[in-house]
Design a protein around this motif. Structure first.
Motif, PDB file in Angstrom:
ATOM      1  N   ASN A  95       3.856  -5.986  33.265  1.00  9.99           N
ATOM      2  CA  ASN A  95       4.755  -6.019  34.424  1.00  9.99           C
ATOM      3  C   ASN A  95       6.093  -5.355  34.125  1.00  9.99           C
ATOM      4  O   ASN A  95       6.617  -4.586  34.932  1.00  9.99           O
ATOM      5  CB  ASN A  95       4.967  -7.463  34.871  1.00  9.99           C
ATOM      6  CG  ASN A  95       3.701  -8.100  35.416  1.00  9.99           C
ATOM      7  OD1 ASN A  95       2.803  -7.406  35.891  1.00  9.99           O
ATOM      8  ND2 ASN A  95       3.615  -9.413  35.353  1.00  9.99           N
ATOM      9  N   ARG A  98       5.745  -1.617  33.751  1.00  6.21           N
ATOM     10  CA  ARG A  98       5.579  -0.977  35.057  1.00  6.21           C
ATOM     11  C   ARG A  98       6.936  -0.733  35.729  1.00  6.21           C
ATOM     12  O   ARG A  98       7.164   0.323  36.333  1.00  6.21           O
ATOM     13  CB  ARG A  98       4.690  -1.846  35.941  1.00  6.21           C
ATOM     14  CG  ARG A  98       4.298  -1.170  37.257  1.00  6.21           C
ATOM     15  CD  ARG A  98       3.387  -2.051  38.079  1.00  6.21           C
ATOM     16  NE  ARG A  98       2.119  -2.267  37.396  1.00  6.21           N
ATOM     17  CZ  ARG A  98       1.639  -3.460  37.075  1.00  6.21           C
ATOM     18  NH1 ARG A  98       2.335  -4.548  37.343  1.00  6.21           N
ATOM     19  NH2 ARG A  98       0.472  -3.568  36.470  1.00  6.21           N
ATOM     20  N   VAL A  99       7.842  -1.703  35.615  1.00  6.05           N
ATOM     21  CA  VAL A  99       9.187  -1.534  36.186  1.00  6.05           C
ATOM     22  C   VAL A  99       9.936  -0.412  35.471  1.00  6.05           C
ATOM     23  O   VAL A  99      10.623   0.399  36.104  1.00  6.05           O
ATOM     24  CB  VAL A  99       9.979  -2.863  36.099  1.00  6.05           C
ATOM     25  CG1 VAL A  99      11.448  -2.646  36.448  1.00  6.05           C
ATOM     26  CG2 VAL A  99       9.368  -3.895  37.036  1.00  6.05           C
ATOM     27  N   GLU A 101       8.587   2.170  33.961  1.00  3.85           N
ATOM     28  CA  GLU A 101       7.974   3.436  34.371  1.00  3.85           C
ATOM     29  C   GLU A 101       8.474   3.864  35.749  1.00  3.85           C
ATOM     30  O   GLU A 101       8.717   5.046  35.996  1.00  3.85           O
ATOM     31  CB  GLU A 101       6.449   3.298  34.378  1.00  3.85           C
ATOM     32  CG  GLU A 101       5.835   3.238  32.989  1.00  3.85           C
ATOM     33  CD  GLU A 101       4.326   3.030  33.040  1.00  3.85           C
ATOM     34  OE1 GLU A 101       3.849   2.448  34.043  1.00  3.85           O
ATOM     35  OE2 GLU A 101       3.648   3.428  32.084  1.00  3.85           O
ATOM     36  N   ARG A 102       8.640   2.895  36.648  1.00  4.79           N
ATOM     37  CA  ARG A 102       9.130   3.215  37.988  1.00  4.79           C
ATOM     38  C   ARG A 102      10.564   3.731  37.935  1.00  4.79           C
ATOM     39  O   ARG A 102      10.922   4.696  38.620  1.00  4.79           O
ATOM     40  CB  ARG A 102       9.046   1.978  38.878  1.00  4.79           C
ATOM     41  CG  ARG A 102       9.302   2.266  40.368  1.00  4.79           C
ATOM     42  CD  ARG A 102       9.209   1.002  41.196  1.00  4.79           C
ATOM     43  NE  ARG A 102       7.927   0.335  40.976  1.00  4.79           N
ATOM     44  CZ  ARG A 102       7.798  -0.912  40.563  1.00  4.79           C
ATOM     45  NH1 ARG A 102       8.881  -1.639  40.301  1.00  4.79           N
ATOM     46  NH2 ARG A 102       6.618  -1.450  40.401  1.00  4.79           N
ATOM     47  N   LEU A 103      11.393   3.096  37.111  1.00  5.45           N
ATOM     48  CA  LEU A 103      12.777   3.538  36.965  1.00  5.45           C
ATOM     49  C   LEU A 103      12.828   4.946  36.370  1.00  5.45           C
ATOM     50  O   LEU A 103      13.598   5.804  36.831  1.00  5.45           O
ATOM     51  CB  LEU A 103      13.541   2.559  36.072  1.00  5.45           C
ATOM     52  CG  LEU A 103      14.995   2.916  35.746  1.00  5.45           C
ATOM     53  CD1 LEU A 103      15.824   3.036  37.024  1.00  5.45           C
ATOM     54  CD2 LEU A 103      15.603   1.876  34.801  1.00  5.45           C
ATOM     55  N   LYS A 105      10.516   7.228  36.537  1.00  6.73           N
ATOM     56  CA  LYS A 105       9.999   8.169  37.540  1.00  6.73           C
ATOM     57  C   LYS A 105      11.069   8.516  38.556  1.00  6.73           C
ATOM     58  O   LYS A 105      11.234   9.691  38.931  1.00  6.73           O
ATOM     59  CB  LYS A 105       8.779   7.564  38.231  1.00  6.73           C
ATOM     60  CG  LYS A 105       8.105   8.490  39.226  1.00  6.73           C
ATOM     61  CD  LYS A 105       6.864   7.834  39.829  1.00  6.73           C
ATOM     62  CE  LYS A 105       6.200   8.762  40.834  1.00  6.73           C
ATOM     63  NZ  LYS A 105       4.984   8.116  41.441  1.00  6.73           N
ATOM     64  N   ASP A 106      11.827   7.496  39.017  1.00 11.58           N
ATOM     65  CA  ASP A 106      12.892   7.742  39.989  1.00 11.58           C
ATOM     66  C   ASP A 106      13.982   8.626  39.401  1.00 11.58           C
ATOM     67  O   ASP A 106      14.495   9.535  40.074  1.00 11.58           O
ATOM     68  CB  ASP A 106      13.491   6.414  40.454  1.00 11.58           C
ATOM     69  CG  ASP A 106      12.505   5.586  41.277  1.00 11.58           C
ATOM     70  OD1 ASP A 106      11.508   6.172  41.753  1.00 11.58           O
ATOM     71  OD2 ASP A 106      12.717   4.365  41.419  1.00 11.58           O
ATOM     72  N   LYS A 107      14.344   8.368  38.158  1.00  9.14           N
ATOM     73  CA  LYS A 107      15.397   9.163  37.513  1.00  9.14           C
ATOM     74  C   LYS A 107      14.929  10.608  37.298  1.00  9.14           C
ATOM     75  O   LYS A 107      15.688  11.556  37.527  1.00  9.14           O
ATOM     76  CB  LYS A 107      15.789   8.524  36.176  1.00  9.14           C
ATOM     77  CG  LYS A 107      16.544   7.205  36.316  1.00  9.14           C
ATOM     78  CD  LYS A 107      17.866   7.410  37.025  1.00  9.14           C
ATOM     79  CE  LYS A 107      18.613   6.100  37.202  1.00  9.14           C
ATOM     80  NZ  LYS A 107      19.890   6.300  37.929  1.00  9.14           N
TER      81      LYS A 107
END
Length: 292
Positions: A95, A98-99, A101-103, A105-107
Motif C-alpha cells: 500500500n 503504491r502511494v 509510485e503515484r507521487l 508518477k505525478d512528479k
C-alpha cells in the motif's frame, strides 16, 4: 487407502508446525506493538504543537529570508520512503509503495526529476531497478531513536539547501489502529504553509516571541525536519507490528481451518477404509460358508 491416510497425517503435522510459528510471530508482534504504539502516541502531541508554533511564526516573517520556507521552481524532488525490512505483514508495504509510485508518477508527468531514499529493505527491493536511489537505510527500524531521524536529516537537508533538489517528501504508513494503517505522503521541504490568512486561527493561542521570530524560526525549522522524519518512522514502526500481528492472526486461523478440513477428510477416508475391510471380511465369511 493406507497411503492416503498417511499423506493426510503428514499434511496435518506440517500445518500444525506452521500454526505454531504464526502464533508465536503474532505474540512477538503484539509485544512489540505495545512499545511502538506508546512511542507514537506520546510523540504526536509534541509534533503537532511544534507545527502549530511553526505555522504561527511563518506568518510573521518574510519566507524569502529562510531557505526552508522559500518556494522555488521545482526541477528535482526527493522522496523518503519508509517501509519494513521484513514481510509477512499483509498489504502493509504494498500500500505505501503504491502511494510512492503515484507521487513519483505525478512528479514525473510534471517534468520533475525524482530521487528516492529508501528506509527499509522492502522499499529498496521494490525500486532497485526502477528508480534513482540516492540513499538507503537497511535494518534501521529494528531498534531506533530520534538519532536515526537526525542522521537522515543531516544527510538529506544540505542537498536541499545547496539546490541539488527543490522538494522533500516522506511517504509512510500512518498508524491509526492495530487493523488500520493509512499510507500518507507528507511534504517536508519547503515547509508547507498551514494557514495563509495571516491571522491567528480561532481558538488558538496568540504567542509572544522572544527573541525575534526570525531567530526562533531559524532554530525551529531544522528541528521540524527531524521531527517530521522521526514521526514518519514511528508511524511506520507501529503500523508494521500492527499489520504483522493481524496477518499472523489470520494465518493462524487459516491453519486451524485447514487442520479441521484435513481432519474431516482423514476421518472420512478412515471410515471408508474400515467399511471396505468389513466388506472384505463379510465377503470372505460368506464365501467360506458357501464352500462348506
Amino acid at each position: 487407502m493406507g497411503a492416503a491416510l498417511r499423506d493426510i497425517k503428514r499434511k496435518v503435522r506440517a500445518i500444525e508446525k506452521t500454526k505454531q510459528i504464526t502464533r508465536a510471530m503474532n505474540m512477538v508482534s503484539a509485544s512489540k506493538l505495545k512499545f511502538a504504539q506508546t512511542r507514537i502516541e506520546d510523540f504526536r502531541p509534541y509534533a503537532e504543537k511544534l507545527l502549530e508554533v511553526l505555522s504561527s511564526l511563518s506568518q510573521r516573517v518574510d519566507p524569502s529570508h529562510h531557505p526552508f520556507l522559500a518556494i522555488r521552481e521545482v526541477k528535482r524532488a526527493r522522496i523518503l520512503l519508509a517501509t519494513s525490512d521484513r514481510g509477512l505483514c499483509g498489504g502493509f508495504n504494498t500500500n505505501v509503495i503504491r502511494v510512492a509510485e503515484r507521487l513519483m508518477k505525478d512528479k514525473t508527468a510534471a517534468g520533475v526529476e525524482v530521487e528516492l531514499v529508501t528506509i527499509g529493505k522492502k522499499g529498496r527491493d521494490s525500486f532497485r531497478k526502477k528508480r534513482n536511489i540516492v540513499g538507503q537505510y537497511i535494518d534501521a527500524l529494528r531498534l531506533f531513536d530520534i538519532g536515526l531521524a537526525r542522521r537522515i536529516a543531516d544527510e538529506t537537508v544540505p542537498a536541499f539547501l545547496s539546490g541539488a533538489y527543490d522538494e522533500l517528501y516522506i511517504v509512510f504508513n500512518e498508524f491509526r489502529s492495530v487493523a488500520s494503517q493509512k499510507p500518507k505522503a507528507l511534504q517536508i521541504l519547503p515547509v508547507p504553509a498551514v494557514d495563509a490568512t495571516g491571522e491567528e486561527p480561532v481558538g488558538k493561542l496568540a504567542y509572544v516571541y522572544e527573541p525575534s521570530e526570525d531567530e526562533i524560526l531559524s532554530k525551529l525549522l531544522p528541528a521540524y525536519v527531524v521531527v517530521s522524519i522521526y514521526r514518519g518512522l514511528l508511524e511506520t514502526s507501529a503500523g508494521e507490528h500492527g499489520a504483522r500481528m493481524v496477518a499472523m492472526d489470520n494465518a493462524t486461523k487459516s491453519c486451524q481451518d485447514f487442520i479441521e478440513t484435513l481432519t474431516l477428510q482423514f476421518n472420512k477416508a478412515r471410515q471408508s477404509s474400515i467399511t471396505a475391510e468389513l466388506m472384505d471380511i463379510v465377503g470372505g465369511t460368506e464365501a467360506l460358508a458357501k464352500a462348506q
